[in-house]
Design a protein around this motif. Structure first.
Motif, PDB file in Angstrom:
ATOM      1  N   GLU A  85       0.836  -1.352   0.024  1.00  0.00           N
ATOM      2  CA  GLU A  85       0.142   0.135  -0.093  1.00  0.00           C
ATOM      3  C   GLU A  85       0.826   1.349  -0.059  1.00  0.00           C
ATOM      4  N   PHE A  86       2.025   1.234   0.827  1.00  0.00           N
ATOM      5  CA  PHE A  86       2.941   2.509   0.867  1.00  0.00           C
ATOM      6  C   PHE A  86       3.987   2.379  -0.008  1.00  0.00           C
ATOM      7  N   ASN A  87       3.980   1.239  -0.965  1.00  0.00           N
ATOM      8  CA  ASN A  87       5.079   1.294  -1.750  1.00  0.00           C
ATOM      9  C   ASN A  87       6.495   1.174  -1.069  1.00  0.00           C
ATOM     10  N   LEU A  88       6.694   0.390  -0.082  1.00  0.00           N
ATOM     11  CA  LEU A  88       7.815   0.529   0.699  1.00  0.00           C
ATOM     12  C   LEU A  88       9.146  -0.020  -0.154  1.00  0.00           C
ATOM     13  N   PHE A  89       8.762  -0.731  -1.163  1.00  0.00           N
ATOM     14  CA  PHE A  89      10.092  -1.070  -2.216  1.00  0.00           C
ATOM     15  C   PHE A  89      10.852  -0.018  -2.468  1.00  0.00           C
ATOM     16  N   LYS A  90      10.157   1.156  -2.902  1.00  0.00           N
ATOM     17  CA  LYS A  90      10.817   1.979  -3.480  1.00  0.00           C
ATOM     18  C   LYS A  90      11.526   3.152  -2.294  1.00  0.00           C
ATOM     19  N   ARG A  91      11.172   3.001  -1.150  1.00  0.00           N
ATOM     20  CA  ARG A  91      11.454   3.763  -0.122  1.00  0.00           C
ATOM     21  C   ARG A  91      12.446   3.766   0.878  1.00  0.00           C
ATOM     22  N   SER A  92      13.157   2.467   0.340  1.00  0.00           N
ATOM     23  CA  SER A  92      14.549   2.308   1.203  1.00  0.00           C
ATOM     24  C   SER A  92      15.479   2.123   0.402  1.00  0.00           C
ATOM     25  N   ASP A  93      16.866   1.810   1.054  1.00  0.00           N
ATOM     26  CA  ASP A  93      17.941   1.776   0.264  1.00  0.00           C
ATOM     27  C   ASP A  93      18.138   0.694  -0.757  1.00  0.00           C
ATOM     28  N   ASN A  94      17.395  -0.340  -0.922  1.00  0.00           N
ATOM     29  CA  ASN A  94      17.458  -1.197  -1.855  1.00  0.00           C
ATOM     30  C   ASN A  94      16.985  -0.633  -3.285  1.00  0.00           C
ATOM     31  N   TYR A  95      16.288   0.290  -3.209  1.00  0.00           N
ATOM     32  CA  TYR A  95      15.645   0.657  -4.416  1.00  0.00           C
ATOM     33  C   TYR A  95      16.680   1.255  -5.508  1.00  0.00           C
ATOM     34  N   PRO A  96      17.691   1.968  -4.986  1.00  0.00           N
ATOM     35  CA  PRO A  96      18.676   2.570  -6.065  1.00  0.00           C
ATOM     36  C   PRO A  96      19.380   1.286  -6.631  1.00  0.00           C
ATOM     37  N   PHE A  97      19.682   0.354  -5.863  1.00  0.00           N
ATOM     38  CA  PHE A  97      20.342  -0.631  -6.598  1.00  0.00           C
ATOM     39  C   PHE A  97      19.606  -1.589  -7.652  1.00  0.00           C
ATOM     40  N   TYR A  98      18.347  -1.642  -7.145  1.00  0.00           N
ATOM     41  CA  TYR A  98      17.340  -1.913  -8.296  1.00  0.00           C
ATOM     42  C   TYR A  98      17.279  -1.319  -9.640  1.00  0.00           C
ATOM     43  N   ALA A  99      17.312  -0.088  -9.224  1.00  0.00           N
ATOM     44  CA  ALA A  99      17.300   1.126 -10.464  1.00  0.00           C
ATOM     45  C   ALA A  99      18.384   1.107 -11.260  1.00  0.00           C
ATOM     46  N   GLU A 100      19.672   0.988 -10.826  1.00  0.00           N
ATOM     47  CA  GLU A 100      20.904   0.852 -11.197  1.00  0.00           C
ATOM     48  C   GLU A 100      21.128  -0.455 -12.178  1.00  0.00           C
ATOM     49  N   PHE A 101      21.097  -1.639 -11.494  1.00  0.00           N
ATOM     50  CA  PHE A 101      21.513  -2.794 -11.978  1.00  0.00           C
ATOM     51  C   PHE A 101      20.388  -3.982 -12.335  1.00  0.00           C
ATOM     52  N   ASN A 102      19.091  -3.507 -12.060  1.00  0.00           N
ATOM     53  CA  ASN A 102      17.984  -4.194 -12.510  1.00  0.00           C
ATOM     54  C   ASN A 102      18.228  -5.638 -11.982  1.00  0.00           C
ATOM     55  N   ILE A 103      18.384  -5.673 -10.831  1.00  0.00           N
ATOM     56  CA  ILE A 103      18.479  -6.730  -9.858  1.00  0.00           C
ATOM     57  C   ILE A 103      17.522  -7.174  -8.705  1.00  0.00           C
ATOM     58  N   PRO A 104      17.579  -8.350  -8.301  1.00  0.00           N
ATOM     59  CA  PRO A 104      16.805  -8.495  -6.820  1.00  0.00           C
ATOM     60  C   PRO A 104      17.303  -7.558  -5.909  1.00  0.00           C
ATOM     61  N   ALA A 105      16.614  -6.617  -5.519  1.00  0.00           N
ATOM     62  CA  ALA A 105      17.222  -5.898  -4.257  1.00  0.00           C
ATOM     63  C   ALA A 105      15.998  -5.481  -3.537  1.00  0.00           C
TER      64      ALA A 105
END
Length: 324
Positions: free
Chosen positions: A247-267
Motif C-alpha cells: 500500500e505504501f510502496n515501501l519497495f521504493k522507499r528504502s536503500d534497496n531501490y537505488p540498486f534495483y534502479a541501477e542494476f535491475n537485480i533482486p534488491a
C-alpha cells in the motif's frame, strides 16, 4: 617446464573447485554460528545513544557512528571496499559518507559477482522537544538494521564460506531521500562492478504482531528471494508479504531501490515494522530501551541460511511481477 607449471596451476585450481563443490553439497547441514543478542543490543545502544545526537547527516554524531562502525569492521578483520571504509559524497556542500567494507569471494568465477548487504545508519537528529527531549535517537530506525548487518558480517567472517564477494554497506543520508545508497549504486555501476543482489535491513528491532513469518520482504513478488529464504530455513518462516508494504510502496522507499534502479537485480528490504508494533517512528521515543535484542538475534539467525544461498548458489532471479 612451462607446461608442467601450467598443469600444476590448473590442478591446484581444480582442487579448489572440488573443495568448494563439496562445501556446497554440505550446505544443507552446515553449522551456522548464532548471532549474539548482547552484541546486537550493544550496537544499538551506542548508535542510538544521546551522545550521537540522532546521527543527522553532516553532524558530529554521525561522524562518531561511522568511526564506531569502522572499528567494528576492523576488529572483525573485514577490509574496506575502497582505499578507506568511507565512500564520500556531498549534500549541499556538506560532507557525507557511507561506510563500506567487503569480503572477497572464494570462487574464481563467482567472486567477480557482488552481493551488497546494507542498511542506513543515519537518522534525523534533533526535532521538536517532548518533555525536554529533542533527540530523535533512531534506535529502531535504523540502528537496528545497522546492527543486523554487523551481525551478519561477523557470522560470515567466522564461516569463511562465500563464493561471491560480499560488500557490507552502511548508508548515510537515507533520511534525506536515499542519497547515500543512490551515490554508492551509481558509483559501483560507473566503476563496472557486477552487483547481482542487494539485501537491505530496515527497522528490525521489534517483533511483528500475530505473524507466522519473522520478517516481511518489500517487493515480495518482484523476485523469488522470499521463496529462497523460506526454503533455506526449515525451522521457521523467515519472511513473507505485508499488505501495508504494498500500500505504501515501501519497495521504493528504502536503500534497496537505488540498486534495483541501477542494476535491475533482486534488491529488497527485510523489515519487522508492521505499522502497529512501534509508535515512535521519527519521534524522540525511538530509544534503545524500546528494542528487543533477542528478537534481533532471531531475525539474523532466521535469515542466515538464505543469505548463504544467495552468496553461494544460482537460484535468485527477478520475476515479471510487481509489488510494493
Amino acid at each position: 617446464m612451462l607446461l608442467f607449471l601450467l598443469v600444476g596451476c590448473k590442478s591446484a585450481q581444480q582442487k579448489q573447485e572440488d573443495r568448494m563443490a563439496e562445501k556446497l553439497r554440505q550446505m544443507a547441514t552446515i553449522s551456522i554460528p548464532t548471532s549474539s543478542s548482547i552484541q546486537l543490543a550493544d550496537d544499538v545502544a551506542y548508535l542510538a545513544s544521546d551522545e550521537l545526537m540522532g546521527r543527522d547527516t553532516g553532524s558530529e554524531g554521525i561522524e562518531k557512528a561511522a568511526t564506531y562502525i569502522e572499528d567494528r569492521f576492523k576488529r572483525l578483520d573485514i577490509k574496506p571496499f575502497y582505499d578507506t571504509y568511507r565512500d564520500n559524497f556531498e549534500i549541499k556542500e556538506k560532507p557525507a559518507f557511507n561506510v563500506v567494507a567487503m569480503m572477497p569471494g572464494s570462487d574464481g568465477k563467482l567472486s567477480k559477482e557482488i552481493v551488497v548487504i546494507g542498511a542506513h545508519y543515519d537518522h534525523i537528529g534533533h526535532i521538536a522537544a517532548v518533555e525536554g527531549d529533542s533527540i530523535a535517537n533512531g534506535a529502531n530506525d535504523n540502528a537496528s538494521g545497522t546492527a543486523n548487518v554487523l551481525a551478519i558480517a561477523q557470522i560470515l567472517k567466522k564461516l569463511d564460506f562465500n563464493r561471491r564477494t560480499v560488500v557490507f554497506a552502511l548508508f548515510s543520508a537515507e533520511e534525506k531521500g536515499l542519497l547515500g545508497s543512490k551515490h554508492l549504486a551509481k558509483r559501483m555501476k560507473a566503476e563496472g562492478h557486477n552487483v547481482v543482489a542487494m539485501l537491505n535491513f530496515e527497522m528490525t528491532g521489534v517483533p511483528m504482531k500475530d505473524s507466522p513469518n519473522i520478517t516481511y520482504l518489500t517487493g515480495y513478488d518482484m523476485s523469488n528471494m522470499g521463496e529462497i529464504f523460506n526454503a533455506a530455513n526449515t525451522k521457521r518462516v523467515a519472511t513473507g508479504k505485508l499488505a501495508k508494504a504494498e500500500e505504501f510502496n515501501l519497495f521504493k522507499r528504502s536503500d534497496n531501490y537505488p540498486f534495483y534502479a541501477e542494476f535491475n537485480i533482486p534488491a529488497q528490504t527485510f523489515c519487522t515494522f508492521d505499522f502497529t508494533n512501534f509508535a515512535h517512528y521519527h519521534k524522540v521515543g525511538d530509544e534503545p530501551s524500546e528494542i528487543d535484542g533477542r528478537h534481533m538475534a532471531d531475525v539474523v539467525d532466521a535469515l542466515m541460511p538464505g543469505v548463504l544461498n544467495v552468496l553461494n548458489k544460482n537460484e535468485l532471479k527477478l520475476t515479471t511481477k510487481t509489488n510494493g
